[in-house]
Design a protein around this motif. Structure first.
Motif, PDB file in Angstrom:
ATOM      1  N   LYS A 124      86.822  24.805  10.491  1.00 19.04           N
ATOM      2  CA  LYS A 124      85.922  25.364   9.477  1.00 19.04           C
ATOM      3  C   LYS A 124      84.542  26.119   9.887  1.00 19.04           C
ATOM      4  N   ASN A 125      84.251  25.615  11.285  1.00 17.89           N
ATOM      5  CA  ASN A 125      83.280  26.506  11.815  1.00 17.89           C
ATOM      6  C   ASN A 125      83.739  27.552  12.678  1.00 17.89           C
ATOM      7  N   GLY A 126      85.027  27.758  12.731  1.00 20.00           N
ATOM      8  CA  GLY A 126      85.639  29.096  13.254  1.00 20.00           C
ATOM      9  C   GLY A 126      86.256  28.813  14.763  1.00 20.00           C
ATOM     10  N   TYR A 127      86.533  27.715  14.934  1.00 23.18           N
ATOM     11  CA  TYR A 127      87.113  27.381  16.231  1.00 23.18           C
ATOM     12  C   TYR A 127      88.675  27.058  16.164  1.00 23.18           C
ATOM     13  N   GLU A 128      89.370  27.229  17.068  1.00 18.65           N
ATOM     14  CA  GLU A 128      90.751  26.694  17.379  1.00 18.65           C
ATOM     15  C   GLU A 128      90.745  25.074  17.754  1.00 18.65           C
ATOM     16  N   ALA A 129      91.605  24.424  17.283  1.00 20.25           N
ATOM     17  CA  ALA A 129      91.686  22.936  17.717  1.00 20.25           C
ATOM     18  C   ALA A 129      92.876  22.370  17.595  1.00 20.25           C
ATOM     19  N   TYR A 130      93.538  21.428  18.336  1.00 20.43           N
ATOM     20  CA  TYR A 130      94.797  20.862  18.637  1.00 20.43           C
ATOM     21  C   TYR A 130      94.645  19.644  19.018  1.00 20.43           C
ATOM     22  N   ILE A 131      95.437  18.797  18.826  1.00 22.13           N
ATOM     23  CA  ILE A 131      95.576  17.470  19.402  1.00 22.13           C
ATOM     24  C   ILE A 131      96.522  17.849  20.808  1.00 22.13           C
ATOM     25  N   VAL A 132      96.292  17.131  21.891  1.00 19.79           N
ATOM     26  CA  VAL A 132      97.066  17.712  23.026  1.00 19.79           C
ATOM     27  C   VAL A 132      97.228  16.483  24.207  1.00 19.79           C
ATOM     28  N   GLY A 133      98.214  16.667  24.769  1.00 15.57           N
ATOM     29  CA  GLY A 133      98.684  15.959  26.023  1.00 15.57           C
ATOM     30  C   GLY A 133      99.397  14.596  25.454  1.00 15.57           C
ATOM     31  N   ASP A 180      93.410  12.816  21.985  1.00 16.67           N
ATOM     32  CA  ASP A 180      92.607  13.950  22.538  1.00 16.67           C
ATOM     33  C   ASP A 180      92.932  15.045  21.924  1.00 16.67           C
ATOM     34  N   ILE A 181      91.501  15.930  22.016  1.00 18.24           N
ATOM     35  CA  ILE A 181      91.619  17.202  21.261  1.00 18.24           C
ATOM     36  C   ILE A 181      91.167  18.283  22.114  1.00 18.24           C
ATOM     37  N   THR A 182      91.901  19.459  22.170  1.00 22.91           N
ATOM     38  CA  THR A 182      91.414  20.641  22.910  1.00 22.91           C
ATOM     39  C   THR A 182      90.903  21.877  21.938  1.00 22.91           C
ATOM     40  N   THR A 183      89.965  22.626  22.320  1.00 20.91           N
ATOM     41  CA  THR A 183      89.445  23.470  21.274  1.00 20.91           C
ATOM     42  C   THR A 183      88.610  24.797  22.109  1.00 20.91           C
ATOM     43  N   SER A 184      88.690  25.832  21.403  1.00 23.09           N
ATOM     44  CA  SER A 184      88.027  26.975  21.829  1.00 23.09           C
ATOM     45  C   SER A 184      86.809  26.849  21.822  1.00 23.09           C
ATOM     46  N   VAL A 216      91.060  11.983  12.937  1.00 25.29           N
ATOM     47  CA  VAL A 216      91.411  13.084  13.859  1.00 25.29           C
ATOM     48  C   VAL A 216      91.528  14.152  12.948  1.00 25.29           C
ATOM     49  N   ILE A 217      92.076  14.245  11.843  1.00 26.14           N
ATOM     50  CA  ILE A 217      92.068  15.570  10.805  1.00 26.14           C
ATOM     51  C   ILE A 217      90.880  15.906  10.639  1.00 26.14           C
ATOM     52  N   TYR A 218      89.787  14.884  10.260  1.00 29.76           N
ATOM     53  CA  TYR A 218      88.361  15.114  10.068  1.00 29.76           C
ATOM     54  C   TYR A 218      87.872  16.176  11.271  1.00 29.76           C
ATOM     55  N   LEU A 219      87.903  15.653  12.465  1.00 30.50           N
ATOM     56  CA  LEU A 219      87.451  16.384  13.565  1.00 30.50           C
ATOM     57  C   LEU A 219      88.308  17.940  13.747  1.00 30.50           C
ATOM     58  N   LEU A 220      89.379  17.697  13.397  1.00 30.22           N
ATOM     59  CA  LEU A 220      89.981  19.208  13.885  1.00 30.22           C
ATOM     60  C   LEU A 220      89.767  20.163  12.477  1.00 30.22           C
ATOM     61  N   ASP A 221      89.669  19.537  11.352  1.00 26.58           N
ATOM     62  CA  ASP A 221      89.164  20.641  10.132  1.00 26.58           C
ATOM     63  C   ASP A 221      87.481  20.892  10.320  1.00 26.58           C
ATOM     64  N   THR A 222      86.866  20.226  10.902  1.00 25.12           N
ATOM     65  CA  THR A 222      85.268  20.470  11.026  1.00 25.12           C
ATOM     66  C   THR A 222      85.248  21.473  12.112  1.00 25.12           C
ATOM     67  N   LEU A 223      86.107  21.639  13.149  1.00 29.03           N
ATOM     68  CA  LEU A 223      86.108  22.391  14.241  1.00 29.03           C
ATOM     69  C   LEU A 223      86.706  23.935  13.675  1.00 29.03           C
ATOM     70  N   SER A 268      77.159  20.258  18.401  1.00 31.82           N
ATOM     71  CA  SER A 268      76.151  20.660  17.392  1.00 31.82           C
ATOM     72  C   SER A 268      77.093  20.473  16.012  1.00 31.82           C
ATOM     73  N   LEU A 269      78.320  20.069  16.101  1.00 31.32           N
ATOM     74  CA  LEU A 269      79.160  19.877  14.873  1.00 31.32           C
ATOM     75  C   LEU A 269      79.193  18.428  14.291  1.00 31.32           C
ATOM     76  N   PHE A 270      78.899  17.611  15.297  1.00 38.42           N
ATOM     77  CA  PHE A 270      79.007  16.059  15.101  1.00 38.42           C
ATOM     78  C   PHE A 270      77.800  15.115  15.260  1.00 38.42           C
ATOM     79  N   PRO A 271      77.336  14.702  14.512  1.00 41.55           N
ATOM     80  CA  PRO A 271      76.155  13.589  14.820  1.00 41.55           C
ATOM     81  C   PRO A 271      76.191  12.646  15.883  1.00 41.55           C
TER      82      PRO A 271
END
Length: 405
Positions: A20-29, A45-49, A11-18, A57-60
């Motif tokens: 580092k590419n200029g997007y906000e991201a949080y776990i939510v709900g 679950d994650i919410t993002t800008s 989950v930390i990896y997913l947040l960090d990837t978003l 495009s960020l994840f394989p």
């Protein structure tokens, strides 16, 4: 109450990837709510800008879960994580799903569309909690409160009313007054919800640890809009159902049987079909209804016969429900007898007989109804006297019955 949430590495990896590419991201709900309560989240679950295509495009490894509503699923280490773009919901003409969504760069607008304040909290390990609707305060107060205007939340998605009652029963929380009023005023909207979703929420409700929240359901006004006969029966059972649910085995069939305890078999089948029960659960409910008003067996023979018909597990659960509804002493004696019968390895059904149909046919018993009658007679003998379950004895008995009609 948790001030910080320990997140899985993925989950930390997913947040960090978003990020580092200029997007906000949080776990939510729900994962935030459960973490605050010290419970293990079932999903993260994650919410993002980031827009859906940007996230993809960020994840394989991704697949489209509900891309029209902004949700894609990222697969990492064989675990699925839903990532949803901040959004505003359009009109809800079906009372369940928005006709369309509009993406927004504003996290608060995304949180405003959610059901209850306790589910409208976002969290980032570096930024902490984003809680514009005081959800953490409501969790501390053990209070369920609709986000913004509760009536609007229920009009958007009528299933939220049942979820409100279910959350109360799962968490032991009270429901805030305006939210309760909005539920009663909008109860008729539950008619727009599919039978499958209603059944799912009610099933979770019966199996929840706080059945004393049942009055919320009885007072909500929802029941007549689900099924009129059931509403009447529930009204008769009233709060007397609470201690029964608390004492019952925690299976769907057992809890539903108590809820439907005054139904005839045909009525129960019709209700189960209306709410789209699976066949296995429906059949088990009908078995309990058929047998639990009968006299509880008080002999080993009676217990063997019943267990041979219903199976060991259902028989045990039947006795436990008879203890709740009828004579606790008689039910306890029956369960003790069941333990003794099982420990002794007594034959309970045709599969346990020391002879089978092929052996009887080899001994001259004709195939067909007569063979079945002989097998059943041998089983009855063995149910009464387990020591008779011996091949030579049974073959001799079969010969005696060879010419019987």
């Amino acid at each position: 109450m948790e001030n910080n949430i320990v997140l899985p590495e993925d989950v930390i990896y997913l947040l960090d990837t978003l990020n580092k590419n200029g997007y906000e991201a949080y776990i939510v709900g729900g994962c935030v709510r459960d973490s605050i309560l010290g419970r293990q989240p079932q999903d993260w679950d994650i919410t993002t800008s980031a827009l859906p295509e940007e996230t993809k495009s960020l994840f394989p490894h991704t697949f489209d879960t509900g891309i029209q509503h902004g949700t894609i699923t990222v697969v990492r280490n064989k675990v699925n994580y839903e990532i949803t773009t901040y959004r505003l919901d359009g009109e809800y003409h079906d009372g369940r799903h928005p006709d369309a969504v509009q993406f927004t760069p504003d996290l608060k607008e995304d949180l405003l569309r959610r059901d209850f304040t306790m589910n409208a909290i976002a969290y980032h390990p570096k930024e902490g909690f984003q809680d514009p609707f005081s959800g953490r305060e409501d969790i501390a107060r053990e209070l369920i409160r609709g986000v913004g205007v509760p009536a609007k939340r229920f009009q958007e998605d009528a299933l939220r009313m049942l979820r409100c009652v279910r959350f109360a029963a799962q968490l032991g929380f009270a429901v805030e007054e305006e939210t309760r009023t909005a539920m009663a005023e909008n109860a008729a909207l539950i008619e727009k919800i599919s039978a499958e979703r209603i059944h799912e929420e009610l099933d979770k409700l019966w199996r929840s640890p706080y059945p004393e929240k049942l009055p919320l359901l009885l007072e909500s006004g929802l029941l007549p809009h689900i099924d009129h006969l059931w509403a009447e029966q529930m009204g008769r059972l009233g709060e007397g159902l609470i201690p029964q649910l608390k004492a019952a085995p925690n299976t769907s069939a057992c809890r539903w049987t108590l809820v439907l305890q005054n139904y005839r078999e045909a009525e129960a089948k019709a209700f189960c079909k209306k709410l789209k029960f699976d066949n296995s659960t429906m059949k088990e409910i009908v078995l309990y209804l058929r047998h639990f008003h009968e006299e509880t067996p008080q002999t080993a023979y009676g217990v063997r016969k019943l267990a041979g018909t219903l199976g060991e597990d259902i028989t045990r659960r039947l006795f436990r429900m008879q203890a709740i509804l009828h004579d606790k002493t008689a039910a306890q004696k029956a369960e003790n007898l069941l333990d003794q019968v099982l420990a002794a390895g007594d034959c309970l059904n045709l599969k346990g007989l020391a002879v089978n149909g092929e052996e009887l046919m080899a001994a001259g018993i004709p195939k067909g109804k007569h063979l079945g009658a002989v097998l059943n007679a041998l089983l009855e003998d063995v149910l009464r006297e387990p020591a008779h379950n011996e091949k030579n004895y049974l073959l001799q008995e079969a010969q005696k019955r060879k010419d019987e009609v």
